[in-house]
Design a protein around this motif. Sequence first.
Motif, PDB file in Angstrom:
ATOM      1  N   ILE A  11      -9.056  -6.162  12.304  1.00  0.00           N
ATOM      2  CA  ILE A  11      -7.997  -5.998  11.301  1.00  0.00           C
ATOM      3  C   ILE A  11      -7.619  -7.399  10.830  1.00  0.00           C
ATOM      4  O   ILE A  11      -7.418  -8.301  11.651  1.00  0.00           O
ATOM      5  CB  ILE A  11      -6.750  -5.317  11.909  1.00  0.00           C
ATOM      6  CG1 ILE A  11      -7.095  -3.965  12.522  1.00  0.00           C
ATOM      7  CG2 ILE A  11      -5.640  -5.192  10.874  1.00  0.00           C
ATOM      8  CD1 ILE A  11      -7.531  -2.919  11.540  1.00  0.00           C
ATOM      9  N   GLN A  69       7.284   0.054  12.599  1.00  0.00           N
ATOM     10  CA  GLN A  69       7.018   1.092  11.601  1.00  0.00           C
ATOM     11  C   GLN A  69       7.041   2.472  12.243  1.00  0.00           C
ATOM     12  O   GLN A  69       7.661   3.411  11.720  1.00  0.00           O
ATOM     13  CB  GLN A  69       5.640   0.856  10.956  1.00  0.00           C
ATOM     14  CG  GLN A  69       5.559  -0.364  10.054  1.00  0.00           C
ATOM     15  CD  GLN A  69       6.176  -0.132   8.684  1.00  0.00           C
ATOM     16  OE1 GLN A  69       6.689   0.955   8.386  1.00  0.00           O
ATOM     17  NE2 GLN A  69       6.154  -1.148   7.856  1.00  0.00           N
ATOM     18  N   CYS A 129       0.359  -5.332   4.834  1.00  0.00           N
ATOM     19  CA  CYS A 129      -0.853  -4.912   4.148  1.00  0.00           C
ATOM     20  C   CYS A 129      -1.474  -3.724   4.872  1.00  0.00           C
ATOM     21  O   CYS A 129      -1.128  -3.416   5.997  1.00  0.00           O
ATOM     22  CB  CYS A 129      -1.851  -6.054   4.153  1.00  0.00           C
ATOM     23  SG  CYS A 129      -1.387  -7.342   3.021  1.00  0.00           S
ATOM     24  N   ALA A 145       0.758   8.685   1.141  1.00  0.00           N
ATOM     25  CA  ALA A 145      -0.398   9.223   1.876  1.00  0.00           C
ATOM     26  C   ALA A 145       0.025  10.153   3.010  1.00  0.00           C
ATOM     27  O   ALA A 145      -0.811  10.872   3.551  1.00  0.00           O
ATOM     28  CB  ALA A 145      -1.234   8.074   2.420  1.00  0.00           C
ATOM     29  N   ARG A 167      -0.151   8.523  12.311  1.00  0.00           N
ATOM     30  CA  ARG A 167      -0.971   7.718  11.396  1.00  0.00           C
ATOM     31  C   ARG A 167      -0.292   6.411  10.992  1.00  0.00           C
ATOM     32  O   ARG A 167      -0.971   5.458  10.601  1.00  0.00           O
ATOM     33  CB  ARG A 167      -1.291   8.525  10.139  1.00  0.00           C
ATOM     34  CG  ARG A 167      -2.279   9.613  10.456  1.00  0.00           C
ATOM     35  CD  ARG A 167      -2.943  10.144   9.238  1.00  0.00           C
ATOM     36  NE  ARG A 167      -3.868  11.206   9.617  1.00  0.00           N
ATOM     37  CZ  ARG A 167      -4.562  11.911   8.747  1.00  0.00           C
ATOM     38  NH1 ARG A 167      -4.424  11.683   7.459  1.00  0.00           N
ATOM     39  NH2 ARG A 167      -5.387  12.845   9.155  1.00  0.00           N
ATOM     40  N   ALA A 196      -4.046  -1.927   7.037  1.00  0.00           N
ATOM     41  CA  ALA A 196      -4.815  -2.429   8.186  1.00  0.00           C
ATOM     42  C   ALA A 196      -6.237  -1.892   8.120  1.00  0.00           C
ATOM     43  O   ALA A 196      -6.601  -0.968   8.845  1.00  0.00           O
ATOM     44  CB  ALA A 196      -4.139  -2.010   9.486  1.00  0.00           C
ATOM     45  N   MET A 219      -8.218   6.769   6.420  1.00  0.00           N
ATOM     46  CA  MET A 219      -7.767   6.061   5.211  1.00  0.00           C
ATOM     47  C   MET A 219      -8.458   6.606   3.969  1.00  0.00           C
ATOM     48  O   MET A 219      -7.850   6.744   2.910  1.00  0.00           O
ATOM     49  CB  MET A 219      -8.035   4.568   5.348  1.00  0.00           C
ATOM     50  CG  MET A 219      -7.091   3.868   6.282  1.00  0.00           C
ATOM     51  SD  MET A 219      -7.422   2.105   6.302  1.00  0.00           S
ATOM     52  CE  MET A 219      -6.050   1.554   7.308  1.00  0.00           C
ATOM     53  N   LEU A 223      -1.570   3.134  12.367  1.00  0.00           N
ATOM     54  CA  LEU A 223      -2.962   2.848  11.997  1.00  0.00           C
ATOM     55  C   LEU A 223      -3.040   2.201  10.621  1.00  0.00           C
ATOM     56  O   LEU A 223      -3.983   1.475  10.313  1.00  0.00           O
ATOM     57  CB  LEU A 223      -3.784   4.144  11.969  1.00  0.00           C
ATOM     58  CG  LEU A 223      -3.921   4.910  13.266  1.00  0.00           C
ATOM     59  CD1 LEU A 223      -4.730   6.185  13.036  1.00  0.00           C
ATOM     60  CD2 LEU A 223      -4.602   4.045  14.322  1.00  0.00           C
ATOM     61  N   TYR A 224      -2.061   2.479   9.789  1.00  0.00           N
ATOM     62  CA  TYR A 224      -2.144   2.042   8.400  1.00  0.00           C
ATOM     63  C   TYR A 224      -1.593   0.640   8.158  1.00  0.00           C
ATOM     64  O   TYR A 224      -1.936  -0.001   7.175  1.00  0.00           O
ATOM     65  CB  TYR A 224      -1.383   3.017   7.498  1.00  0.00           C
ATOM     66  CG  TYR A 224      -2.060   4.362   7.317  1.00  0.00           C
ATOM     67  CD1 TYR A 224      -3.412   4.528   7.571  1.00  0.00           C
ATOM     68  CD2 TYR A 224      -1.341   5.452   6.860  1.00  0.00           C
ATOM     69  CE1 TYR A 224      -4.028   5.752   7.391  1.00  0.00           C
ATOM     70  CE2 TYR A 224      -1.943   6.694   6.667  1.00  0.00           C
ATOM     71  CZ  TYR A 224      -3.295   6.838   6.937  1.00  0.00           C
ATOM     72  OH  TYR A 224      -3.900   8.044   6.750  1.00  0.00           O
ATOM     73  N   TYR A 225      -0.696   0.174   9.033  1.00  0.00           N
ATOM     74  CA  TYR A 225      -0.060  -1.124   8.775  1.00  0.00           C
ATOM     75  C   TYR A 225      -0.641  -2.224   9.647  1.00  0.00           C
ATOM     76  O   TYR A 225      -0.779  -2.056  10.861  1.00  0.00           O
ATOM     77  CB  TYR A 225       1.444  -1.034   9.020  1.00  0.00           C
ATOM     78  CG  TYR A 225       2.181  -0.291   7.944  1.00  0.00           C
ATOM     79  CD1 TYR A 225       2.299  -0.829   6.666  1.00  0.00           C
ATOM     80  CD2 TYR A 225       2.751   0.946   8.195  1.00  0.00           C
ATOM     81  CE1 TYR A 225       2.975  -0.150   5.669  1.00  0.00           C
ATOM     82  CE2 TYR A 225       3.437   1.631   7.200  1.00  0.00           C
ATOM     83  CZ  TYR A 225       3.539   1.077   5.944  1.00  0.00           C
ATOM     84  OH  TYR A 225       4.209   1.742   4.960  1.00  0.00           O
ATOM     85  N   SER A 226      -0.926  -3.375   9.029  1.00  0.00           N
ATOM     86  CA  SER A 226      -1.506  -4.485   9.795  1.00  0.00           C
ATOM     87  C   SER A 226      -0.448  -5.243  10.589  1.00  0.00           C
ATOM     88  O   SER A 226      -0.772  -5.936  11.537  1.00  0.00           O
ATOM     89  CB  SER A 226      -2.249  -5.441   8.861  1.00  0.00           C
ATOM     90  OG  SER A 226      -1.397  -5.881   7.831  1.00  0.00           O
ATOM     91  N   LEU A 227       0.812  -5.157  10.194  1.00  0.00           N
ATOM     92  CA  LEU A 227       1.895  -5.863  10.887  1.00  0.00           C
ATOM     93  C   LEU A 227       2.991  -4.879  11.297  1.00  0.00           C
ATOM     94  O   LEU A 227       3.181  -3.847  10.652  1.00  0.00           O
ATOM     95  CB  LEU A 227       2.535  -6.928   9.974  1.00  0.00           C
ATOM     96  CG  LEU A 227       1.628  -8.034   9.441  1.00  0.00           C
ATOM     97  CD1 LEU A 227       2.435  -8.955   8.533  1.00  0.00           C
ATOM     98  CD2 LEU A 227       0.987  -8.824  10.557  1.00  0.00           C
ATOM     99  N   CYS A 228       3.742  -5.243  12.340  1.00  0.00           N
ATOM    100  CA  CYS A 228       4.932  -4.484  12.753  1.00  0.00           C
ATOM    101  C   CYS A 228       4.638  -2.998  12.991  1.00  0.00           C
ATOM    102  O   CYS A 228       5.446  -2.132  12.616  1.00  0.00           O
ATOM    103  CB  CYS A 228       6.055  -4.634  11.721  1.00  0.00           C
ATOM    104  SG  CYS A 228       6.577  -6.327  11.475  1.00  0.00           S
ATOM    105  N   VAL A 268       1.537   3.875   1.492  1.00  0.00           N
ATOM    106  CA  VAL A 268       1.373   4.620   2.743  1.00  0.00           C
ATOM    107  C   VAL A 268       2.266   5.861   2.771  1.00  0.00           C
ATOM    108  O   VAL A 268       1.839   6.937   3.205  1.00  0.00           O
ATOM    109  CB  VAL A 268       1.651   3.694   3.953  1.00  0.00           C
ATOM    110  CG1 VAL A 268       1.774   4.501   5.234  1.00  0.00           C
ATOM    111  CG2 VAL A 268       0.537   2.661   4.083  1.00  0.00           C
ATOM    112  N   PRO A 298       0.832  -1.216   0.000  1.00  0.00           N
ATOM    113  CA  PRO A 298       0.000   0.000   0.000  1.00  0.00           C
ATOM    114  C   PRO A 298       0.863   1.261   0.000  1.00  0.00           C
ATOM    115  O   PRO A 298       1.911   1.297   0.647  1.00  0.00           O
ATOM    116  CB  PRO A 298      -0.802  -0.119   1.302  1.00  0.00           C
ATOM    117  CG  PRO A 298      -0.082  -1.114   2.133  1.00  0.00           C
ATOM    118  CD  PRO A 298       0.643  -2.027   1.211  1.00  0.00           C
TER     119      PRO A 298
END
Lengths: 279, 83
Positions: free
Chosen positions: B44, A60, B2, A36, A48, B4, B66, A51-56, A33, A31
């Motif tokens: 998530i 990040q 990915c 953004a 932010r 979230a 987002m 909030l944007y990353y599903s992992l780590c 990011v 993505p």
Amino acid sequence: MSATPRSGGLRVCARWQEGELDAWQVQLVRPPVGRALVGLPPELALARIPLYYSLCAHAQQEAGRLALLAAGCAHGTPPEAWRLWGECLHEQLWRLLLDWPAQWGDEPLRAPFARWRASLGERACLKAATRALLTELLPDGPESGFVARGLALLQAEGAAPAVGAGLVARARGVFEQLAALEQDQPYPLGMDGSPGEACGAAWVHTARGALRHHVQLAQGRVAEWRVDAPTDRNFADEAGIVKRLPVWLPSPARARQAVERAVLLLDPCVPFTVEVVNA
Amino acid sequence: MCLAIPTRVVELLPDHQALVDLGGVRKAISLELVDGVVVGDYVILHVGYALTRLDPEEARQTLALMAEAGLLEQALGDAREGA
């Protein structure tokens, strides 16, 4: 052929012909990011990121915080090291317990992993739960327990030596990270920048390698923010995959399995698909 | 990593599974890694597993951010194309 999701994904395709693979396509999408974050005040951009990353998310945000600091812009507070070690262990254990057992026909070890995840919010619990998990599943070290079973089955079916070595390396990594956690070792990271030019870069260790952020500020706002993750480097082309394949791939099905294992060894941080077509 | 994206749980299924709704597209996911999820919660996702549970207000705020950043439209477009 399946499309790669723009929210994040990896698609690997190759053509099988007489025991070899060619016509590789490695398509990685992550993505956008960094893009953004452009135009935001630095403190807002930093808030932010997780909030944007599903992992780590901790790694990040820390990479972002350090990059800003290197650019002469101090915001936020560093996370405690144990949270970063916990995040790193989470990624290692996900692969080891959920993804690898399927490679020798066993069910993923979901229940022990779920129990372990419940300990992530507190340092003492995390240490105790990680020690208990390893005692249960790998009682005599990285090459024991379910890993020993996997190694025997993979060897019996003639898997490439890199596969077993990669599995053992991952199990060893978990023990090393537990030791670091138990000894409260500082988390590996670094930064470099030119505050006078409002630019900075930082790296933070993750389960997959160094996560890097590069930041350029202008007039108090983010002018550029680049995120360079290990997955970007490992899947820039097929070279890393090819290096981990056996010399001879007797059928398209075996070739697909070998490619899937090579991808697992390189450990992308996004979902992946592998397609092998028969020439 | 990915994106979230908070995704709403619309139905609980047997064996720790659930149906989620992502921009009008429904798919089955696993709840085995997260406890206490109920219908209406947001989660998530990562490779078919719910990773984290969010309360609806937190999820709405994240979705709004987002959308403002232009990240959501792409992801929802993917979900619809893949349905």
